[in-house]
Design a protein around this motif. Structure first.
Motif, PDB file in Angstrom:
ATOM      1  N   MET A 171       0.749  -1.166   0.127  1.00 47.12           N
ATOM      2  CA  MET A 171      -0.158   0.072   0.022  1.00 47.12           C
ATOM      3  C   MET A 171       0.879   1.234   0.147  1.00 47.12           C
ATOM      4  O   MET A 171       0.679   2.098  -0.728  1.00 47.12           O
ATOM      5  CB  MET A 171      -0.851  -0.105   1.223  1.00 47.12           C
ATOM      6  N   ARG A 172       2.072   1.281   0.809  1.00 51.12           N
ATOM      7  CA  ARG A 172       2.771   2.200   0.744  1.00 51.12           C
ATOM      8  C   ARG A 172       3.482   2.862  -0.707  1.00 51.12           C
ATOM      9  O   ARG A 172       3.716   3.963  -0.927  1.00 51.12           O
ATOM     10  CB  ARG A 172       4.079   2.024   1.822  1.00 51.12           C
ATOM     11  N   THR A 173       3.625   1.676  -1.463  1.00 51.23           N
ATOM     12  CA  THR A 173       4.289   1.784  -2.815  1.00 51.23           C
ATOM     13  C   THR A 173       3.268   2.423  -3.575  1.00 51.23           C
ATOM     14  O   THR A 173       3.522   3.352  -4.355  1.00 51.23           O
ATOM     15  CB  THR A 173       4.693   0.612  -3.269  1.00 51.23           C
ATOM     16  N   LEU A 174       1.962   2.083  -3.548  1.00 48.23           N
ATOM     17  CA  LEU A 174       0.842   2.541  -4.418  1.00 48.23           C
ATOM     18  C   LEU A 174       0.642   4.210  -4.038  1.00 48.23           C
ATOM     19  O   LEU A 174       0.708   5.031  -4.861  1.00 48.23           O
ATOM     20  CB  LEU A 174      -0.351   1.920  -4.117  1.00 48.23           C
ATOM     21  N   ILE A 175       0.707   4.405  -2.698  1.00 48.65           N
ATOM     22  CA  ILE A 175       0.609   5.925  -2.133  1.00 48.65           C
ATOM     23  C   ILE A 175       1.721   6.862  -2.885  1.00 48.65           C
ATOM     24  O   ILE A 175       1.643   7.763  -3.409  1.00 48.65           O
ATOM     25  CB  ILE A 175       0.233   5.893  -0.734  1.00 48.65           C
ATOM     26  N   ALA A 176       2.880   5.868  -2.832  1.00 44.08           N
ATOM     27  CA  ALA A 176       4.159   6.798  -3.294  1.00 44.08           C
ATOM     28  C   ALA A 176       3.963   7.031  -4.660  1.00 44.08           C
ATOM     29  O   ALA A 176       4.412   8.120  -5.147  1.00 44.08           O
ATOM     30  CB  ALA A 176       5.178   6.030  -2.919  1.00 44.08           C
ATOM     31  N   ASN A 177       3.480   6.175  -5.294  1.00 44.25           N
ATOM     32  CA  ASN A 177       3.432   6.160  -6.748  1.00 44.25           C
ATOM     33  C   ASN A 177       2.450   7.205  -7.078  1.00 44.25           C
ATOM     34  O   ASN A 177       2.571   8.075  -8.355  1.00 44.25           O
ATOM     35  CB  ASN A 177       2.883   4.831  -7.393  1.00 44.25           C
ATOM     36  N   LEU A 178       1.377   7.369  -6.509  1.00 44.15           N
ATOM     37  CA  LEU A 178       0.284   8.390  -6.675  1.00 44.15           C
ATOM     38  C   LEU A 178       0.891   9.723  -6.600  1.00 44.15           C
ATOM     39  O   LEU A 178       0.660  10.686  -7.295  1.00 44.15           O
ATOM     40  CB  LEU A 178      -0.943   7.898  -5.895  1.00 44.15           C
ATOM     41  N   HIS A 179       1.626   9.982  -5.229  1.00 43.35           N
ATOM     42  CA  HIS A 179       2.341  11.218  -5.047  1.00 43.35           C
ATOM     43  C   HIS A 179       3.241  11.499  -6.315  1.00 43.35           C
ATOM     44  O   HIS A 179       3.450  12.794  -6.463  1.00 43.35           O
ATOM     45  CB  HIS A 179       2.740  11.188  -3.840  1.00 43.35           C
ATOM     46  N   ALA A 180       3.762  10.695  -6.815  1.00 42.65           N
ATOM     47  CA  ALA A 180       5.024  10.851  -7.820  1.00 42.65           C
ATOM     48  C   ALA A 180       4.176  11.155  -9.366  1.00 42.65           C
ATOM     49  O   ALA A 180       4.931  11.770  -9.941  1.00 42.65           O
ATOM     50  CB  ALA A 180       6.057   9.784  -7.668  1.00 42.65           C
ATOM     51  N   ASP A 181       3.065  10.986  -9.416  1.00 36.14           N
ATOM     52  CA  ASP A 181       2.549  11.001 -10.725  1.00 36.14           C
ATOM     53  C   ASP A 181       1.739  12.196 -10.809  1.00 36.14           C
ATOM     54  O   ASP A 181       0.871  12.774 -10.046  1.00 36.14           O
ATOM     55  CB  ASP A 181       1.403  10.089 -10.839  1.00 36.14           C
ATOM     56  N   SER A 182       2.277  13.204 -11.731  1.00 34.49           N
ATOM     57  CA  SER A 182       1.868  14.669 -11.933  1.00 34.49           C
ATOM     58  C   SER A 182       0.234  14.544 -12.333  1.00 34.49           C
ATOM     59  O   SER A 182      -0.239  15.826 -12.112  1.00 34.49           O
ATOM     60  CB  SER A 182       2.546  15.205 -12.763  1.00 34.49           C
ATOM     61  N   ARG A 183      -0.493  13.625 -12.539  1.00 36.56           N
ATOM     62  CA  ARG A 183      -1.912  13.812 -12.785  1.00 36.56           C
ATOM     63  C   ARG A 183      -2.656  13.585 -11.356  1.00 36.56           C
ATOM     64  O   ARG A 183      -3.848  13.880 -11.580  1.00 36.56           O
ATOM     65  CB  ARG A 183      -2.316  12.430 -13.872  1.00 36.56           C
ATOM     66  N   HIS A 184      -1.881  13.361 -10.276  1.00 34.73           N
ATOM     67  CA  HIS A 184      -2.744  13.426  -9.170  1.00 34.73           C
ATOM     68  C   HIS A 184      -2.314  14.472  -8.429  1.00 34.73           C
ATOM     69  O   HIS A 184      -1.211  14.779  -8.241  1.00 34.73           O
ATOM     70  CB  HIS A 184      -2.524  11.981  -8.429  1.00 34.73           C
ATOM     71  N   HIS A 185      -3.399  14.953  -7.656  1.00 33.85           N
ATOM     72  CA  HIS A 185      -3.204  16.271  -6.539  1.00 33.85           C
ATOM     73  C   HIS A 185      -4.168  15.976  -5.578  1.00 33.85           C
ATOM     74  O   HIS A 185      -5.100  15.628  -5.450  1.00 33.85           O
ATOM     75  CB  HIS A 185      -3.538  17.592  -7.552  1.00 33.85           C
ATOM     76  N   LEU A 218     -12.225  25.846  -9.640  1.00 35.20           N
ATOM     77  CA  LEU A 218     -11.402  24.458  -9.424  1.00 35.20           C
ATOM     78  C   LEU A 218     -10.555  24.017 -10.542  1.00 35.20           C
ATOM     79  O   LEU A 218     -10.026  23.008 -10.145  1.00 35.20           O
ATOM     80  CB  LEU A 218     -12.809  23.263  -9.355  1.00 35.20           C
ATOM     81  N   SER A 219     -10.211  24.798 -11.343  1.00 37.73           N
ATOM     82  CA  SER A 219      -9.532  24.641 -12.412  1.00 37.73           C
ATOM     83  C   SER A 219      -8.018  24.214 -12.123  1.00 37.73           C
ATOM     84  O   SER A 219      -7.228  23.461 -12.653  1.00 37.73           O
ATOM     85  CB  SER A 219      -9.538  25.622 -13.489  1.00 37.73           C
ATOM     86  N   ASP A 220      -7.554  24.817 -10.978  1.00 33.88           N
ATOM     87  CA  ASP A 220      -6.233  24.756 -10.500  1.00 33.88           C
ATOM     88  C   ASP A 220      -6.284  24.140  -9.082  1.00 33.88           C
ATOM     89  O   ASP A 220      -5.005  24.335  -8.435  1.00 33.88           O
ATOM     90  CB  ASP A 220      -5.375  26.042 -10.382  1.00 33.88           C
ATOM     91  N   VAL A 221      -7.156  23.182  -8.620  1.00 36.89           N
ATOM     92  CA  VAL A 221      -7.060  22.681  -7.636  1.00 36.89           C
ATOM     93  C   VAL A 221      -6.069  21.656  -7.248  1.00 36.89           C
ATOM     94  O   VAL A 221      -5.518  20.867  -8.349  1.00 36.89           O
ATOM     95  CB  VAL A 221      -8.291  21.951  -7.232  1.00 36.89           C
ATOM     96  N   GLY A 222      -4.875  21.618  -6.503  1.00 36.23           N
ATOM     97  CA  GLY A 222      -3.840  20.830  -6.302  1.00 36.23           C
ATOM     98  C   GLY A 222      -2.739  21.228  -7.014  1.00 36.23           C
ATOM     99  O   GLY A 222      -1.602  20.531  -6.931  1.00 36.23           O
ATOM    100  N   ARG A 223      -2.645  22.377  -7.431  1.00 35.48           N
ATOM    101  CA  ARG A 223      -1.311  22.861  -8.370  1.00 35.48           C
ATOM    102  C   ARG A 223      -0.570  23.592  -7.465  1.00 35.48           C
ATOM    103  O   ARG A 223       0.361  24.390  -7.925  1.00 35.48           O
ATOM    104  CB  ARG A 223      -1.778  23.762  -9.319  1.00 35.48           C
ATOM    105  N   HIS A 224      -0.843  23.814  -5.931  1.00 33.65           N
ATOM    106  CA  HIS A 224      -0.114  24.534  -5.095  1.00 33.65           C
ATOM    107  C   HIS A 224       0.753  23.812  -4.398  1.00 33.65           C
ATOM    108  O   HIS A 224       0.666  22.782  -4.006  1.00 33.65           O
ATOM    109  CB  HIS A 224      -1.258  25.514  -4.449  1.00 33.65           C
TER     110      HIS A 224
END
Length: 82
Positions: free
Chosen positions: A1-15, A76-82
């Motif tokens: 599960m930690r690997t999955l979460i780390a991968n999600l954080h590293a993926d620029s498509r997820h914010h 909402l267009s820039d949510v997660g971009r900060h």
């Protein structure tokens, strides 16, 4: 599960990833009486406010506050971009 979460954080498509809980064993359901359902756009603010009330992790709290701030400003267009 930690690997999955780390991968999600590293993926620029997820914010603004919010981890609800990591302490439960994988085979055990976290909320056994909770059913998932589609949330209508008009209800999302209430859902996010409820999540903020129970959030304990500081990064989750910050993400939820950011999203709620964007909802309040109507942008909402820039949510997660900060």
């Amino acid at each position: 599960m930690r690997t999955l979460i780390a991968n999600l954080h590293a993926d620029s498509r997820h914010h603004d990833i919010v981890t609800l809980d990591r302490s439960v064993e994988l085979r055990e359901r976290l909320y056994p009486h909770w059913e998932m359902e589609q949330v209508e756009a008009g209800d999302i603010r209430e859902v996010l406010e409820d999540a903020l009330e129970t959030a304990e992790d500081q990064s989750n709290i910050a993400a939820l506050q950011r999203i709620l701030g964007h909802l309040a400003s109507g942008s909402l267009s820039d949510v997660g971009r900060h």
